[in-house]
Design a protein around this motif. Sequence first.
Motif, PDB file in Angstrom:
ATOM      1  N   ASP A  51       0.728  -1.291   0.131  1.00 31.73           N
ATOM      2  CA  ASP A  51       0.419  -0.026  -0.079  1.00 31.73           C
ATOM      3  C   ASP A  51       0.663   1.193   0.111  1.00 31.73           C
ATOM      4  O   ASP A  51       0.426   2.047  -1.276  1.00 31.73           O
ATOM      5  N   ARG A  52       1.791   1.061   0.481  1.00 29.06           N
ATOM      6  CA  ARG A  52       2.807   2.159   0.397  1.00 29.06           C
ATOM      7  C   ARG A  52       3.105   2.689  -0.657  1.00 29.06           C
ATOM      8  O   ARG A  52       3.755   3.831  -0.442  1.00 29.06           O
ATOM      9  N   ASN A  53       3.718   1.950  -1.664  1.00 23.28           N
ATOM     10  CA  ASN A  53       3.684   2.618  -3.260  1.00 23.28           C
ATOM     11  C   ASN A  53       2.612   2.945  -3.548  1.00 23.28           C
ATOM     12  O   ASN A  53       2.097   3.426  -4.890  1.00 23.28           O
ATOM     13  N   ILE A  54       1.717   3.102  -3.348  1.00 27.35           N
ATOM     14  CA  ILE A  54       0.490   4.303  -4.090  1.00 27.35           C
ATOM     15  C   ILE A  54       0.466   5.962  -3.118  1.00 27.35           C
ATOM     16  O   ILE A  54      -0.113   5.722  -1.669  1.00 27.35           O
ATOM     17  N   CYS A  55       0.259   7.016  -3.599  1.00 26.13           N
ATOM     18  CA  CYS A  55       0.009   8.041  -3.330  1.00 26.13           C
ATOM     19  C   CYS A  55      -0.743   8.438  -3.443  1.00 26.13           C
ATOM     20  O   CYS A  55      -1.236   8.380  -4.677  1.00 26.13           O
ATOM     21  N   HIS A  56      -1.425   9.426  -2.915  1.00 21.20           N
ATOM     22  CA  HIS A  56      -2.940   9.925  -3.295  1.00 21.20           C
ATOM     23  C   HIS A  56      -1.977  11.439  -2.782  1.00 21.20           C
ATOM     24  O   HIS A  56      -2.487  12.040  -1.515  1.00 21.20           O
ATOM     25  N   TYR A  57      -2.545  12.263  -3.296  1.00 19.96           N
ATOM     26  CA  TYR A  57      -2.086  13.167  -3.769  1.00 19.96           C
ATOM     27  C   TYR A  57      -2.808  14.388  -4.079  1.00 19.96           C
ATOM     28  O   TYR A  57      -3.504  13.937  -5.288  1.00 19.96           O
ATOM     29  N   ASN A  58      -3.051  15.607  -3.133  1.00 20.01           N
ATOM     30  CA  ASN A  58      -3.687  17.214  -3.619  1.00 20.01           C
ATOM     31  C   ASN A  58      -3.028  17.620  -4.389  1.00 20.01           C
ATOM     32  O   ASN A  58      -1.140  18.211  -4.640  1.00 20.01           O
ATOM     33  N   CYS A  59      -3.281  18.745  -5.443  1.00 19.84           N
ATOM     34  CA  CYS A  59      -3.337  19.604  -6.124  1.00 19.84           C
ATOM     35  C   CYS A  59      -3.739  21.121  -6.281  1.00 19.84           C
ATOM     36  O   CYS A  59      -5.353  20.734  -5.619  1.00 19.84           O
ATOM     37  N   GLN A  60      -3.684  22.596  -6.962  1.00 14.61           N
ATOM     38  CA  GLN A  60      -4.554  22.925  -6.715  1.00 14.61           C
ATOM     39  C   GLN A  60      -4.086  24.054  -8.272  1.00 14.61           C
ATOM     40  O   GLN A  60      -2.841  23.194  -8.915  1.00 14.61           O
ATOM     41  N   TRP A  61      -5.550  24.328  -8.824  1.00 16.47           N
ATOM     42  CA  TRP A  61      -5.704  25.015 -10.091  1.00 16.47           C
ATOM     43  C   TRP A  61      -5.590  26.392  -9.776  1.00 16.47           C
ATOM     44  O   TRP A  61      -6.085  26.883  -8.898  1.00 16.47           O
ATOM     45  N   ASP A  62      -4.555  26.880 -10.619  1.00 18.40           N
ATOM     46  CA  ASP A  62      -4.117  29.276 -10.322  1.00 18.40           C
ATOM     47  C   ASP A  62      -5.009  28.916 -11.583  1.00 18.40           C
ATOM     48  O   ASP A  62      -4.876  30.802 -11.710  1.00 18.40           O
ATOM     49  N   GLY A  63      -5.366  29.211 -12.271  1.00 19.68           N
ATOM     50  CA  GLY A  63      -6.310  29.469 -12.732  1.00 19.68           C
ATOM     51  C   GLY A  63      -6.006  28.922 -14.494  1.00 19.68           C
ATOM     52  O   GLY A  63      -6.436  29.368 -15.544  1.00 19.68           O
ATOM     53  N   THR A  64      -4.752  29.020 -14.791  1.00 21.79           N
ATOM     54  CA  THR A  64      -3.839  28.286 -15.815  1.00 21.79           C
ATOM     55  C   THR A  64      -3.327  27.053 -15.706  1.00 21.79           C
ATOM     56  O   THR A  64      -3.530  25.864 -17.120  1.00 21.79           O
ATOM     57  N   GLN A  65      -2.610  26.341 -14.656  1.00 19.56           N
ATOM     58  CA  GLN A  65      -2.095  25.182 -14.449  1.00 19.56           C
ATOM     59  C   GLN A  65      -1.867  24.533 -13.040  1.00 19.56           C
ATOM     60  O   GLN A  65      -2.783  25.152 -12.392  1.00 19.56           O
ATOM     61  N   LEU A  66      -2.286  23.533 -12.752  1.00 18.09           N
ATOM     62  CA  LEU A  66      -2.163  22.980 -11.708  1.00 18.09           C
ATOM     63  C   LEU A  66      -0.940  22.653 -10.916  1.00 18.09           C
ATOM     64  O   LEU A  66       0.466  23.034 -11.451  1.00 18.09           O
ATOM     65  N   THR A  67      -0.761  23.288  -9.565  1.00 14.16           N
ATOM     66  CA  THR A  67       0.527  23.972  -8.932  1.00 14.16           C
ATOM     67  C   THR A  67       0.131  22.761  -7.530  1.00 14.16           C
ATOM     68  O   THR A  67      -0.623  22.154  -7.557  1.00 14.16           O
ATOM     69  N   HIS A  68       1.173  23.298  -6.825  1.00 19.40           N
ATOM     70  CA  HIS A  68       1.390  22.843  -4.893  1.00 19.40           C
ATOM     71  C   HIS A  68       1.269  21.242  -5.739  1.00 19.40           C
ATOM     72  O   HIS A  68       0.356  20.540  -4.624  1.00 19.40           O
ATOM     73  N   LEU A  69       2.730  20.600  -5.978  1.00 21.95           N
ATOM     74  CA  LEU A  69       2.416  19.052  -6.602  1.00 21.95           C
ATOM     75  C   LEU A  69       3.261  19.049  -5.447  1.00 21.95           C
ATOM     76  O   LEU A  69       4.044  17.387  -5.512  1.00 21.95           O
ATOM     77  N   ASP A  70       3.722  19.126  -4.293  1.00 23.27           N
ATOM     78  CA  ASP A  70       4.905  18.824  -3.403  1.00 23.27           C
ATOM     79  C   ASP A  70       4.581  17.310  -2.286  1.00 23.27           C
ATOM     80  O   ASP A  70       5.311  16.732  -2.262  1.00 23.27           O
TER      81      ASP A  70
END
Length: 220
Positions: free
Chosen positions: A195-214
């Motif tokens: 299970d540790r090999n799968i990541c569920h990640y959040n990101c944000q839309w800044d109006g033109t692209q997806l960001t905050h992919l840390d």
Amino acid sequence: MTQRTFGKNIKVFLSSTFRDMDAERDAIMNRVYPAVAQQLARHNIHVDFIDLRWGVSTSDVDEADRENHVLRECLGGIQSSRPFFIGLLGDRYGWVPSQASWDAIVDGMSADERLFVNTDTQQARSVTELEILFGSLMDIDNLHRSFFCFRSPEAYQQMGADERARYCEQDETATRRLALLKEKITRTFHAHSLDRNICHYNCQWDGTQLTHLDTLVRFL
């Protein structure tokens, strides 16, 4: 300066749909790849990340064989990268080749590979699903060298209708197939205590692209 000679060379295959995953692929190539390459260089290992997003050249290929050529190039990239595989999945299922092209590619596999890829159905599925089946889920002994990143859907709420259509499937069949694929990945990795090999990640839309992919970058 003397060029360094590496004792070992490895490749890592990046698999995803293309039109909605540029931000993630950029983050991997610009942030993850340099960090991994630097760490492995200390151990005399050279690494390449295989990113086919710019497409496969078909200018010298007969039009009737172009689909098959693209599929062969994808599987060839996976083969040369085994057993290292990164799969990125959002809410698009991806391009589905013609049934004839699917059958031609599968017929060229070994009996075991052909049986695995067509276990659920012999119907043509997306290139992304084929990559995942062929490059990761089929190779149980090396499953621990595969990593999957699932994008959480919260970012879509910040998008307008046109942008959302670019990132989310509108077709019910494709949506259902994508859900089944994610379930198959999750179930397979859980069955092997990975299970540790799968990541569920959040990101944000800044109006033109997806960001905050840390979260994605740190995981990989």
